[in-house]
Design a protein around this motif. Structure first.
Motif, PDB file in Angstrom:
ATOM      1  N   SER A  45     -16.413   0.236   0.860  1.00 14.02           N
ATOM      2  CA  SER A  45     -16.886   1.672   0.329  1.00 14.02           C
ATOM      3  C   SER A  45     -17.300   2.577   1.305  1.00 14.02           C
ATOM      4  N   LYS A  46     -16.789   3.919   1.199  1.00  7.67           N
ATOM      5  CA  LYS A  46     -16.841   4.831   2.199  1.00  7.67           C
ATOM      6  C   LYS A  46     -16.572   4.453   3.439  1.00  7.67           C
ATOM      7  N   MET A  47     -15.206   4.034   3.369  1.00 12.37           N
ATOM      8  CA  MET A  47     -14.525   3.399   4.645  1.00 12.37           C
ATOM      9  C   MET A  47     -14.060   4.558   5.502  1.00 12.37           C
ATOM     10  N   GLN A  48     -14.379   4.211   6.789  1.00 13.13           N
ATOM     11  CA  GLN A  48     -13.944   5.260   7.805  1.00 13.13           C
ATOM     12  C   GLN A  48     -12.321   4.900   8.188  1.00 13.13           C
ATOM     13  N   LEU A  49     -11.532   5.766   7.792  1.00  9.13           N
ATOM     14  CA  LEU A  49     -10.027   5.409   8.204  1.00  9.13           C
ATOM     15  C   LEU A  49      -9.926   6.144   9.827  1.00  9.13           C
ATOM     16  N   PRO A  50      -8.764   5.334  10.316  1.00 10.70           N
ATOM     17  CA  PRO A  50      -8.360   5.998  11.575  1.00 10.70           C
ATOM     18  C   PRO A  50      -8.168   7.620  11.548  1.00 10.70           C
ATOM     19  N   THR A  51      -8.077   8.199  10.708  1.00 13.02           N
ATOM     20  CA  THR A  51      -7.935   9.632  10.765  1.00 13.02           C
ATOM     21  C   THR A  51      -9.335  10.502  10.775  1.00 13.02           C
ATOM     22  N   GLY A  52     -10.320   9.524  10.686  1.00 13.43           N
ATOM     23  CA  GLY A  52     -11.668  10.024  10.661  1.00 13.43           C
ATOM     24  C   GLY A  52     -12.165  10.331   9.212  1.00 13.43           C
ATOM     25  N   LYS A  53     -11.297  10.350   8.410  1.00 11.78           N
ATOM     26  CA  LYS A  53     -11.431  10.731   6.733  1.00 11.78           C
ATOM     27  C   LYS A  53     -12.228   9.435   6.219  1.00 11.78           C
ATOM     28  N   GLU A  54     -13.137   9.753   5.134  1.00 13.99           N
ATOM     29  CA  GLU A  54     -13.658   8.705   4.405  1.00 13.99           C
ATOM     30  C   GLU A  54     -13.326   8.480   3.155  1.00 13.99           C
ATOM     31  N   LEU A  55     -12.722   7.245   2.907  1.00 16.06           N
ATOM     32  CA  LEU A  55     -12.287   6.874   1.732  1.00 16.06           C
ATOM     33  C   LEU A  55     -13.261   6.289   0.739  1.00 16.06           C
ATOM     34  N   ASP A  56     -13.549   6.899  -0.428  1.00 18.93           N
ATOM     35  CA  ASP A  56     -14.646   6.485  -1.361  1.00 18.93           C
ATOM     36  C   ASP A  56     -14.893   5.022  -1.674  1.00 18.93           C
ATOM     37  N   LEU A  57     -13.576   4.598  -2.174  1.00 16.76           N
ATOM     38  CA  LEU A  57     -13.732   3.052  -2.570  1.00 16.76           C
ATOM     39  C   LEU A  57     -12.421   2.468  -2.583  1.00 16.76           C
ATOM     40  N   LEU A  58     -12.209   1.226  -2.112  1.00 14.03           N
ATOM     41  CA  LEU A  58     -10.872   0.502  -1.969  1.00 14.03           C
ATOM     42  C   LEU A  58     -11.161  -0.667  -3.013  1.00 14.03           C
ATOM     43  N   VAL A  59     -10.118  -0.998  -3.897  1.00 14.33           N
ATOM     44  CA  VAL A  59     -10.362  -2.094  -4.665  1.00 14.33           C
ATOM     45  C   VAL A  59      -8.839  -2.804  -4.588  1.00 14.33           C
ATOM     46  N   CYS A  60      -9.222  -3.989  -4.708  1.00 19.01           N
ATOM     47  CA  CYS A  60      -7.842  -5.068  -4.778  1.00 19.01           C
ATOM     48  C   CYS A  60      -7.794  -6.060  -5.868  1.00 19.01           C
ATOM     49  N   ASP A  61      -6.872  -6.134  -6.463  1.00 21.79           N
ATOM     50  CA  ASP A  61      -7.015  -7.177  -7.884  1.00 21.79           C
ATOM     51  C   ASP A  61      -6.289  -8.643  -7.306  1.00 21.79           C
ATOM     52  N   GLU A  62      -6.185  -9.313  -8.151  1.00 22.98           N
ATOM     53  CA  GLU A  62      -5.969 -10.806  -7.656  1.00 22.98           C
ATOM     54  C   GLU A  62      -4.587 -11.172  -7.445  1.00 22.98           C
ATOM     55  N   GLN A  63      -3.960  -9.992  -7.692  1.00 24.14           N
ATOM     56  CA  GLN A  63      -2.255 -10.240  -7.368  1.00 24.14           C
ATOM     57  C   GLN A  63      -2.115  -9.394  -6.129  1.00 24.14           C
ATOM     58  N   GLY A  64      -3.062  -8.752  -5.567  1.00 28.77           N
ATOM     59  CA  GLY A  64      -2.761  -8.018  -4.133  1.00 28.77           C
ATOM     60  C   GLY A  64      -2.570  -6.438  -4.295  1.00 28.77           C
ATOM     61  N   THR A  65      -2.710  -5.877  -5.456  1.00 29.52           N
ATOM     62  CA  THR A  65      -2.565  -4.347  -5.729  1.00 29.52           C
ATOM     63  C   THR A  65      -3.822  -3.669  -5.157  1.00 29.52           C
ATOM     64  N   LEU A  66      -3.609  -2.585  -4.491  1.00 27.89           N
ATOM     65  CA  LEU A  66      -4.625  -1.912  -3.809  1.00 27.89           C
ATOM     66  C   LEU A  66      -4.658  -0.578  -4.678  1.00 27.89           C
ATOM     67  N   THR A  67      -6.006  -0.154  -4.909  1.00 30.66           N
ATOM     68  CA  THR A  67      -6.328   0.938  -5.510  1.00 30.66           C
ATOM     69  C   THR A  67      -7.162   1.881  -4.599  1.00 30.66           C
ATOM     70  N   THR A  68      -6.971   2.898  -4.525  1.00 29.65           N
ATOM     71  CA  THR A  68      -7.853   3.816  -3.756  1.00 29.65           C
ATOM     72  C   THR A  68      -8.464   4.909  -4.568  1.00 29.65           C
ATOM     73  N   ILE A  69      -9.891   4.940  -4.897  1.00 30.62           N
ATOM     74  CA  ILE A  69     -10.560   5.474  -5.464  1.00 30.62           C
ATOM     75  C   ILE A  69     -11.336   6.717  -5.077  1.00 30.62           C
ATOM     76  N   GLU A  70     -11.193   8.173  -5.490  1.00 26.13           N
ATOM     77  CA  GLU A  70     -11.896   9.325  -5.043  1.00 26.13           C
ATOM     78  C   GLU A  70     -12.946   9.703  -6.141  1.00 26.13           C
ATOM     79  N   PHE A  71     -14.103  10.105  -6.017  1.00 26.98           N
ATOM     80  CA  PHE A  71     -15.178  10.374  -6.899  1.00 26.98           C
ATOM     81  C   PHE A  71     -15.627  11.947  -6.869  1.00 26.98           C
TER      82      PHE A  71
END
Length: 368
Positions: free
Chosen positions: A55-81
């Motif tokens: 939650s509010k992940m600091q990426l190498p670019t310096g930007k902040e990702l609001d939320l990152l979710v992974c499901d049980e099959q390995g699918t990633l979803t990036t969420i912006e609010f």
């Protein structure tokens, strides 16, 4: 003014009034609600279990990702609010986050998350020992998702220009991007969030084009079961067919679910009709399982097959099921008697078992 009416057991109808979420809430409030339970926005897209990686992940670019979710099959979803209206710049932000993730190695990625490794993330989900989906499959799906994650924009209002942009991205470029618009209702200390997923049909088509032959067969089989089930119990479920070896139907309680599930190795498969109890409280799961089994012993259920029961997973879950031998998956696709059996028994489970559990689970609500 829009109202939602709800009734507690044996009570009068109460009403929640729609209000502007942004009038009294900050963007962080919406963030915290969905972080605590991603099913609010992910539940319509997938029946799979999801875990918040950051939650509010600091990426190498310096930007902040609001939320990152992974499901049980390995699918990633990036969420912006966005707490009110969705600006076009939010779509650009999602592109920026996805491009940053795609340049990371696994090791670099997990340095940013709540998990130390892919193995730890895989073990966070309840994969069964005889599941067809092992850690090798999970890693492949994860690597593909890291290269091209799903994108999601969540806002109180999705503007027309953002709708046009994201539709074009899905249709012209097969980009898995969805918007979630929600209505917000409140009264006193009660709140209700009603999400609407925009673009879900196009996203589903993109996923279907990416599926393996086996996944397409599962989707076809589950699709036929759903069509027949909906004919017998219309307006009960809005689920779409699954490309996994199982399809879950909620019962109105988020921790109790009905499932069609294939088990076993190729050539020795069986099809199960299952009821799962997935409360965090293991004793609660056992209590409900025993309640159903005692009802079976008393002869109150009209289900002729032998009922099996067991604990499963690492979280104290419990379930019972009936089963039919299948053989090959191709055999199941051509077996009309099997499909009739699976649908009839699922209808029996729904009609006979949910009333028995109502006393423990509270008011019944519609399957979603």
């Amino acid at each position: 003014m829009s109202l939602i009416g709800f009734r507690r057991e044996e009570g009068e109808i109460e009403y929640l009034e729609e209000v502007e979420y942004s009038e009294e809430h900050l963007e962080d409030d919406l963030h915290e609600v969905i972080q605590s339970d991603p099913r609010l926005v992910m539940g319509t897209l997938t029946s799979r279990e999801n875990s918040v990686l950051g939650s509010k992940m600091q990426l190498p670019t310096g930007k902040e990702l609001d939320l990152l979710v992974c499901d049980e099959q390995g699918t990633l979803t990036t969420i912006e609010f966005k707490r009110d209206r969705s600006p076009r710049s939010a779509v650009t932000q999602l592109f920026d986050y996805a491009s940053s993730l795609s340049r990371l190695t696994q090791e670099q990625f997990f340095e940013l998350t709540n998990y130390e490794s892919l193995d730890e993330l895989y073990e966070a989900f309840d994969h069964e020992e005889d599941s067809e989906f092992d850690i090798g499959n999970f890693e492949k799906e994860f690597e593909d998702a890291l290269e091209s994650p799903q994108l999601m924009l969540v806002a109180y209002t999705i503007t027309d220009d953002v709708r046009r942009m994201t539709r074009w991205l899905r249709e012209a470029h097969d980009l898995k991007i969805n918007c979630v618009e929600f209505d917000y209702y409140e009264k006193d200390d009660a709140e209700m969030f009603v999400p609407t997923i925009i673009g879900i049909e196009e996203t589903q088509e993109i996923k279907e084009r990416e599926e393996s032959p086996k996944q397409k067969k599962y989707r076809r089989f589950h699709g036929e079961l759903l069509e027949r089930f909906n004919q017998k119990l219309p307006h009960v479920t809005g689920k779409s067919a699954s490309s996994r070896n199982y399809l879950t139907l909620p019962t109105g309680d988020k921790d109790v679910e009905l499932v069609w599930e294939f088990k076993g190795s190729p050539g020795e498969k069986e099809l199960r009709v299952v009821m799962n109890f997935r409360y965090d409280d293991g004793e609660r799961n056992k209590e409900l399982l025993e309640k159903v089994l005692s009802t079976v012993e008393e002869g109150s259920l009209d289900i002729p097959e032998e009922i099996h029961s067991e604990d499963y997973g690492s979280s104290g879950y419990a379930r019972f099921y009936i089963t039919q031998g299948v053989g090959q998956l191709d055999d199941a696709l051509e077996d009309e008697e099997l499909k009739t059996w699976a649908v009839d028994r699922m209808v029996d489970f729904y009609e006979q078992l949910t009333p028995i559990l109502d006393q423990d689970l509270g008011d019944s609500t519609s399957i979603q």
